[in-house]
Enzyme design. Structure first.
Site, PDB file in Angstrom:
ATOM      1  N   GLY A   1      -1.239  -7.045  -8.321  1.00 15.35           N
ATOM      2  CA  GLY A   1      -1.840  -6.120  -7.105  1.00 15.35           C
ATOM      3  C   GLY A   1      -0.863  -5.055  -6.946  1.00 15.35           C
ATOM      4  N   CYS A   2      -1.175  -4.141  -6.056  1.00 14.59           N
ATOM      5  CA  CYS A   2      -0.325  -3.037  -6.334  1.00 14.59           C
ATOM      6  C   CYS A   2       0.974  -3.124  -5.445  1.00 14.59           C
ATOM      7  CB  CYS A   2      -1.061  -1.638  -5.906  1.00 14.59           C
ATOM      8  SG  CYS A   2       0.145  -0.250  -6.381  1.00 14.59           S
ATOM      9  N   GLN A   3       0.727  -3.572  -4.212  1.00 10.29           N
ATOM     10  CA  GLN A   3       1.823  -3.788  -3.280  1.00 10.29           C
ATOM     11  C   GLN A   3       2.251  -5.187  -3.123  1.00 10.29           C
ATOM     12  OE1 GLN A   3       0.719  -2.068   0.484  1.00 10.29           O
ATOM     13  NE2 GLN A   3      -0.162  -0.230  -0.291  1.00 10.29           N
TER      14      GLN A   3
ATOM     15  N   ARG B   1      -6.013  -0.444  -4.359  1.00 12.17           N
ATOM     16  CA  ARG B   1      -4.716  -0.703  -4.912  1.00 12.17           C
ATOM     17  C   ARG B   1      -4.066  -1.352  -3.868  1.00 12.17           C
ATOM     18  NH1 ARG B   1      -2.379   4.728  -7.474  1.00 12.17           N
ATOM     19  NH2 ARG B   1      -2.591   5.386  -5.500  1.00 12.17           N
TER      20      ARG B   1
END
Lengths: 147, 413
Positions: free
Chosen positions: A54-56, A121
């Site tokens: 995932g992005c975070q 994102r």
């Protein structure tokens, strides 16, 4: 896993529980609580190959098969994601590969958590659902080739 | 409080009225938009410019002989003049329109970089760069067997200037540096950096994506060789970027993309290229958004950058002071000179959780690594929560941020 129930039945249960909340903070407090209570994943599993991108937030997901049923364990460094993981595990874990692969998971939308599936994102929930289904598919293929 | 934000001919409430989106509700609350460093909202004049273009004189520019094409061309080129004045470039030909800061940097990397960088040469960037000022140089260095060197960042979030001096050598061909850090708000001493780099014989690109909306930009006084920025962070539309370059550099650089517009004459044997700025503007440009950029510049000129800056600084100080009241909150980036941006973490919470809970209260902030992963690694954190303020934000909104944060932290910890 909740014994004997189908994915669809557990989804209905979750939707029923969430219908009791009338404000966003109650709902999130419940999810945060689920997140805090999610059993931690042993450090040995927190490695790159188990990471869901995932992005975070970081999510680690592992799957295991027992007698045709797939069991999931997962963890994240973000607590709301952990709460959502906890719900996904409750709904999907312990079921047959085909049932997992074909699960529509409409409960996510019905409990008002669709924003967490958006392609922003922002978190790995969508990636997590895909990864869980991929595990189920992988076990299904493995079983069909070994038989 | 209300009166405190209206003075010296600056009225934040009158400014807010020009931004229709600020009236909308999110999750049943009036939107508090504090994600301005990602993109700013647009005033009605910018929206009108887009509508007027498409409903009044939409046409392809530069070659048409009909009235619409002439009108569109005139307005498109007026935008170039407005940008030239806005950054005080020597000539209008030195203003190249691109898709954004990222494309502007890539243009330099592909055109100037491929011509000038050789094996063993060195490029210097800083530890607080956005990925768009890292990756193009990494690609170039890999291709040319050149070396990428990084100026380290202090605990306060400032560049270690002594280290820059040590990194500069006779092999340094380029220094590419952010004017303002998108993740920390640090204003870097670009003039000093440019002087030192020039003494070492290096060319300097300044990434102005975060600075142009806040600071007075005078590329001649700054002395940079290239300056890159985007329209959408200065109240203008998305999809327009600007590359300013020194004329002799732009003239000597090979073309970036081939196509229409950028040619003088094409035969199957040989093509001769157009003059500046058109040789770098292949194909039909983003006409509407470029025209609307002029409206954004007009908006900023009318408000006055100095007054805007004064207001934004007041917000920064107020927010810095107020946010300390949140238990466990730690501000990341405490540079002496900052733009109106606060990056922070809160003990025992993940930035993403805070972002989700703030969104549920109608407050828009950015969370994550802000496309600056090396910088986050430098501070040993997965990311931050970033609240960034624009000319239309108010102290009341910071109060809402504080209340929202206190609630979020209470729910999480």
């Amino acid at each position: 896993m909740e014994d004997g129930k189908t994915i669809k039945e557990i989804e209905e249960e979750v939707v029923g529980e969430f219908s009791l909340f009338d404000s966003w903070d109650d709902k999130y407090e419940y999810i945060i609580d689920l997140g805090k209570k999610l059993a931690p994943l042993a450090d040995e599993y927190k490695k790159d190959e188990n990471r869901v991108r995932g992005c975070q937030s970081t999510v680690w997901l592992i799957a295991d098969e027992k007698e045709g049923n797939i069991f999931f364990k997962a963890e994240s460094d973000a607590v709301i994601v952990k709460g959502l993981i906890s719900l996904l595990i409750r709904v999907l874990s312990g079921h047959k590969t085909d049932e997992i692969i074909n699960a529509k998971l409409e409960f996510i939308q019905r409990i008002g958590m669709t924003t967490h599936l958006a392609q922003t994102r922002s978190n790995g929930l969508l990636a997590m659902v895909k990864q869980m289904k991929n595990y189920a598919l992988a076990y299904k293929l493995k079983n069909s080739t070994t038989v | 409080m209300r009166d405190a934000m209206i003075r010296n001919g600056f009225d934040v409430y009158a400014i807010r009225e020009q931004f229709p989106v600020l009236d909308r509700e999110v999750k049943g609350r009036r939107l508090v938009y504090l994600d301005n460093a990602a993109t700013s909202q647009k005033p009605q004049s910018v929206i009108d410019a887009l509508i007027n273009y498409y409903s009044g004189y939409n046409a392809n520019i530069h070659r048409g002989i009909h009235t619409l094409a002439e009108e569109a061309t005139a307005d498109f080129e007026k935008a170039r003049d407005a940008v030239q004045l806005f950054v005080n470039a020597q000539t209008r030909e030195q203003i190249i329109f691109t898709r954004g800061t990222t494309e502007s940097i890539n243009l330099v990397a592909y055109s100037w970089g491929r011509q000038k960088i050789n094996a063993g040469d060195e490029i210097i960037i800083s530890g607080m760069e956005h990925h768009s000022n890292i990756v193009p140089w990494q690609i170039l260095c890999e291709e040319k067997k050149a070396k990428l060197k990084v100026v380290p960042v202090s605990n306060e979030g400032e560049l270690l200037m002594d280290e820059l001096e040590k990194l500069l050598t006779s092999r340094t061909k380029l220094v590419s540096i952010a004017h303002v850090s998108n993740a920390l708000g640090t204003v870097n001493p670009v003039k000093q950096i440019i002087d030192k780099a020039h003494q070492a014989g290096a060319v300097v690109l300044v990434d102005g994506a975060q600075s142009t909306v806040h600071l007075d930009i005078d590329v001649q006084e700054m002395g940079c060789d290239f300056f890159a920025f985007s329209a959408h962070k200065l109240y203008g539309p998305t999809g327009v970027g600007i590359l300013y370059g020194k004329k002799h550099l732009l003239e000597s650089m090979p073309v970036f993309q081939g196509g229409g517009e950028m040619i003088k004459e094409v035969t199957f044997e040989k093509t001769t290229y157009n003059d500046l700025p058109y040789k770098f503007e292949a194909g039909t440009p983003n006409i509407a958004d470029t025209i609307a950029l002029r409206a954004a510049i007009d908006f900023m000129n009318k408000v006055g950058k100095e007054k805007a800056r004064e207001h934004e600084h007041e917000l920064l100080y107020y927010a810095t002071e107020q946010l300390q009241r949140v238990p466990g909150l730690k501000i990341i980036g405490r540079a002496k000179e900052k733009t109106s941006l606060i990056s922070f973490v809160v003990d025992n919470t993940h930035p993403q959780d805070i972002g989700i809970l703030l969104d549920n209260q109608g407050i828009a902030v950015r969370t994550g690594h802000h496309c600056a992963q090396p910088l986050m690694r430098r501070f040993g954190i997965p990311g931050t929560v970033r609240a960034s303020f624009a000319v239309y934000n108010t102290k009341e909104e910071i109060d809402e941020l504080l209340a929202g944060l206190q609630k979020a932290v209470k729910m999480l910890v």
